[in-house]
Design a protein around this motif. Structure first.
Motif, PDB file in Angstrom:
ATOM      1  N   PRO A   4       0.837  -1.201   0.000  1.00 15.94           N
ATOM      2  CA  PRO A   4       0.000   0.000   0.000  1.00 15.94           C
ATOM      3  C   PRO A   4       0.876   1.257   0.000  1.00 15.94           C
ATOM      4  N   PRO A   5       0.402   2.339  -0.626  1.00 13.53           N
ATOM      5  CA  PRO A   5       1.200   3.564  -0.646  1.00 13.53           C
ATOM      6  C   PRO A   5       1.385   4.119   0.763  1.00 13.53           C
ATOM      7  N   LEU A   6       2.518   4.757   0.977  1.00 15.23           N
ATOM      8  CA  LEU A   6       2.814   5.348   2.278  1.00 15.23           C
ATOM      9  C   LEU A   6       2.251   6.768   2.351  1.00 15.23           C
ATOM     10  N   THR A   7       1.757   7.118   3.517  1.00 14.20           N
ATOM     11  CA  THR A   7       1.265   8.473   3.732  1.00 14.20           C
ATOM     12  C   THR A   7       2.452   9.390   4.015  1.00 14.20           C
ATOM     13  N   ALA A   8       2.200  10.691   3.975  1.00 22.72           N
ATOM     14  CA  ALA A   8       3.255  11.660   4.283  1.00 22.72           C
ATOM     15  C   ALA A   8       3.759  11.459   5.712  1.00 22.72           C
ATOM     16  N   ALA A   9       2.866  11.165   6.627  1.00 21.31           N
ATOM     17  CA  ALA A   9       3.265  10.945   8.022  1.00 21.31           C
ATOM     18  C   ALA A   9       4.165   9.710   8.134  1.00 21.31           C
ATOM     19  N   GLU A  10       3.852   8.658   7.398  1.00 24.81           N
ATOM     20  CA  GLU A  10       4.685   7.452   7.432  1.00 24.81           C
ATOM     21  C   GLU A  10       6.071   7.732   6.842  1.00 24.81           C
ATOM     22  N   LEU A  11       6.131   8.500   5.770  1.00 27.58           N
ATOM     23  CA  LEU A  11       7.420   8.857   5.184  1.00 27.58           C
ATOM     24  C   LEU A  11       8.244   9.708   6.146  1.00 27.58           C
ATOM     25  N   ALA A  12       7.585  10.658   6.812  1.00 26.85           N
ATOM     26  CA  ALA A  12       8.288  11.499   7.794  1.00 26.85           C
ATOM     27  C   ALA A  12       8.832  10.640   8.935  1.00 26.85           C
ATOM     28  N   ASP A  13       8.055   9.652   9.357  1.00 27.77           N
ATOM     29  CA  ASP A  13       8.490   8.761  10.429  1.00 27.77           C
ATOM     30  C   ASP A  13       9.719   7.950  10.003  1.00 27.77           C
ATOM     31  N   ILE A  14       9.746   7.514   8.765  1.00 25.90           N
ATOM     32  CA  ILE A  14      10.910   6.768   8.270  1.00 25.90           C
ATOM     33  C   ILE A  14      12.160   7.632   8.363  1.00 25.90           C
ATOM     34  N   TYR A  15      12.052   8.894   7.945  1.00 24.73           N
ATOM     35  CA  TYR A  15      13.220   9.769   8.021  1.00 24.73           C
ATOM     36  C   TYR A  15      13.612  10.044   9.473  1.00 24.73           C
ATOM     37  N   VAL A  21      21.081   9.274   2.337  1.00 29.00           N
ATOM     38  CA  VAL A  21      20.478   8.448   1.290  1.00 29.00           C
ATOM     39  C   VAL A  21      18.955   8.379   1.468  1.00 29.00           C
ATOM     40  N   VAL A  22      18.478   8.358   2.710  1.00 29.84           N
ATOM     41  CA  VAL A  22      17.034   8.348   2.959  1.00 29.84           C
ATOM     42  C   VAL A  22      16.439   9.679   2.511  1.00 29.84           C
ATOM     43  N   LEU A  23      17.130  10.766   2.810  1.00 30.93           N
ATOM     44  CA  LEU A  23      16.654  12.077   2.377  1.00 30.93           C
ATOM     45  C   LEU A  23      16.599  12.156   0.854  1.00 30.93           C
ATOM     46  N   GLN A  24      17.598  11.608   0.187  1.00 25.42           N
ATOM     47  CA  GLN A  24      17.611  11.588  -1.275  1.00 25.42           C
ATOM     48  C   GLN A  24      16.411  10.806  -1.821  1.00 25.42           C
ATOM     49  N   LEU A  25      16.121   9.674  -1.221  1.00 21.56           N
ATOM     50  CA  LEU A  25      14.960   8.887  -1.652  1.00 21.56           C
ATOM     51  C   LEU A  25      13.649   9.633  -1.391  1.00 21.56           C
ATOM     52  N   LEU A  26      13.579  10.323  -0.263  1.00 21.45           N
ATOM     53  CA  LEU A  26      12.365  11.078   0.036  1.00 21.45           C
ATOM     54  C   LEU A  26      12.166  12.230  -0.950  1.00 21.45           C
ATOM     55  N   TRP A  27      13.259  12.861  -1.390  1.00 21.15           N
ATOM     56  CA  TRP A  27      13.112  13.904  -2.410  1.00 21.15           C
ATOM     57  C   TRP A  27      12.610  13.311  -3.720  1.00 21.15           C
ATOM     58  N   GLU A  28      13.058  12.118  -4.053  1.00 18.35           N
ATOM     59  CA  GLU A  28      12.566  11.460  -5.269  1.00 18.35           C
ATOM     60  C   GLU A  28      11.085  11.142  -5.127  1.00 18.35           C
ATOM     61  N   ILE A  29      10.671  10.689  -3.960  1.00 20.87           N
ATOM     62  CA  ILE A  29       9.256  10.427  -3.711  1.00 20.87           C
ATOM     63  C   ILE A  29       8.470  11.729  -3.832  1.00 20.87           C
TER      64      ILE A  29
END
Length: 108
Positions: A9-20, A27-35
């Motif tokens: 399932p797609p991740l919400t913005a809150a879930e992405l923020a939690d990952i960071y 590298v995580v920040l780079q992936l988040l910018w791509e997202i």
């Protein structure tokens, strides 16, 4: 008629923020910018859909493709997610928000 999903399932913005927050690595920040870039593309696609409407889109696309396109867009959390504290610039009260304000002013 059910669809099988090959993706998680797609991740919400809150879930992405939690990952960071759990893994604040470059590298995580780079992936988040791509997202973020891909989600911006989804938002533009949604704007196009809203501008042309389903009748126009259905008439100009092969049967079933427009319907699938709309289903895929409707399932994207980036179109309905509330802003995260980071997106609101409220991560740290009183912290300078220059970059965030500049990006938001430019429509991102």
């Amino acid at each position: 008629m059910g669809r099988s999903h090959r993706h998680l399932p797609p991740l919400t913005a809150a879930e992405l923020a939690d990952i960071y927050d759990r893994h604040p690595l470059p590298v995580v920040l780079q992936l988040l910018w791509e997202i973020h870039r891909l989600r911006s593309t989804i938002r533009r696609a949604n704007q196009v859909r809203l501008m042309i409407g389903t009748r126009v889109g259905s008439a100009n696309t092969p049967a079933g493709i427009w319907e699938r396109f709309e289903q895929d867009l409707d399932a994207e959390p980036c179109l309905t997610d509330p802003l995260t504290p980071r997106q609101k610039g409220l991560l740290h009260e009183g912290e300078p928000q220059g970059r965030l304000k500049r990006r938001r002013r430019n429509g991102d």
